[in-house]
Design a protein around this motif. Structure first.
Motif, PDB file in Angstrom:
ATOM      1  N   THR A   1     -11.833   7.040   0.159  1.00 32.86           N
ATOM      2  CA  THR A   1     -12.017   5.734  -0.643  1.00 32.86           C
ATOM      3  C   THR A   1     -13.389   5.238  -0.652  1.00 32.86           C
TER       4      THR A   1
ATOM      5  N   THR B   1     -15.441   1.736  -1.964  1.00 32.30           N
ATOM      6  CA  THR B   1     -15.317   0.277  -2.028  1.00 32.30           C
ATOM      7  C   THR B   1     -16.180  -0.170  -3.384  1.00 32.30           C
TER       8      THR B   1
ATOM      9  N   GLU C   1       0.860  -1.109   0.051  1.00 30.44           N
ATOM     10  CA  GLU C   1      -0.052   0.142   0.071  1.00 30.44           C
ATOM     11  C   GLU C   1       0.754   1.345   0.076  1.00 30.44           C
TER      12      GLU C   1
ATOM     13  N   GLY D   1      -7.175  -6.945  -3.169  1.00 25.05           N
ATOM     14  CA  GLY D   1      -6.004  -7.199  -2.356  1.00 25.05           C
ATOM     15  C   GLY D   1      -5.504  -5.909  -1.500  1.00 25.05           C
ATOM     16  N   ILE D   2      -6.154  -4.713  -1.766  1.00 24.87           N
ATOM     17  CA  ILE D   2      -5.560  -3.596  -1.142  1.00 24.87           C
ATOM     18  C   ILE D   2      -6.451  -3.353   0.016  1.00 24.87           C
ATOM     19  N   VAL D   3      -5.650  -2.863   1.032  1.00 26.19           N
ATOM     20  CA  VAL D   3      -6.591  -2.721   2.273  1.00 26.19           C
ATOM     21  C   VAL D   3      -6.600  -1.262   2.345  1.00 26.19           C
ATOM     22  N   PRO D   4      -7.808  -0.643   2.413  1.00 25.15           N
ATOM     23  CA  PRO D   4      -8.084   0.813   2.514  1.00 25.15           C
ATOM     24  C   PRO D   4      -7.552   1.403   3.933  1.00 25.15           C
ATOM     25  N   GLU D   5      -7.496   0.654   4.976  1.00 27.25           N
ATOM     26  CA  GLU D   5      -6.885   1.437   6.156  1.00 27.25           C
ATOM     27  C   GLU D   5      -5.559   1.445   6.266  1.00 27.25           C
ATOM     28  N   CYS D   6      -4.793   0.614   5.286  1.00 27.39           N
ATOM     29  CA  CYS D   6      -3.415   0.768   4.786  1.00 27.39           C
ATOM     30  C   CYS D   6      -3.065   2.053   4.155  1.00 27.39           C
TER      31      CYS D   6
ATOM     32  N   ASP E   1      -3.019   4.930   6.365  1.00 28.50           N
ATOM     33  CA  ASP E   1      -1.895   4.905   7.158  1.00 28.50           C
ATOM     34  C   ASP E   1      -0.658   5.330   6.533  1.00 28.50           C
TER      35      ASP E   1
END
Length: 111
Positions: A64, A66, A3, A38-43, A46
């Protein structure tokens, strides 16, 4: 941790667009993220401040959206959203994923 590299690429796009279009600051970046990308929005949130430091995107608001996963199942004819790993109607695995892997910059709000 990919990310961080993704956010560095987003910031690079902002820098390139600022140079080509003549704006001086990005106020907001809206990203569309597929549910099975495979992408984590929270990351993304960060790593964004680190990636944006010293750029036209520093201090910008990150948003973001989804994109849900949806399928077409040839076994039962189901077409629609999926939340697990199998067809919600028949339990099959032979479906075609129609959406949910996407990742793109939806919009930039600039000054």
């Amino acid at each position: 941790m990919h990310e961080l590299a993704i956010m560095q690429s987003v910031v690079n796009v902002c820098e390139r667009e600022a140079k080509s279009r003549g704006f001086r600051r990005v106020e907001s970046i809206t990203l569309s993220v597929g549910a099975v990308s495979g992408i984590v929005p929270e990351c993304l949130y960060d790593f964004f401040p680190t990636a944006a430091k010293g750029s036209v995107a520093e201090g910008a608001r990150l948003v973001t959206h989804t994109i849900p996963a949806s399928i077409d199942c040839p076994d039962c004819g189901y077409s629609g959203e999926i939340s697990g790993t199998e067809c919600p109607r028949c339990g099959g695995w032979g479906y075609k994923l129609r959406q949910g892997r996407e990742f793109y910059i939806e919009s930039l709000e600039v000054e």
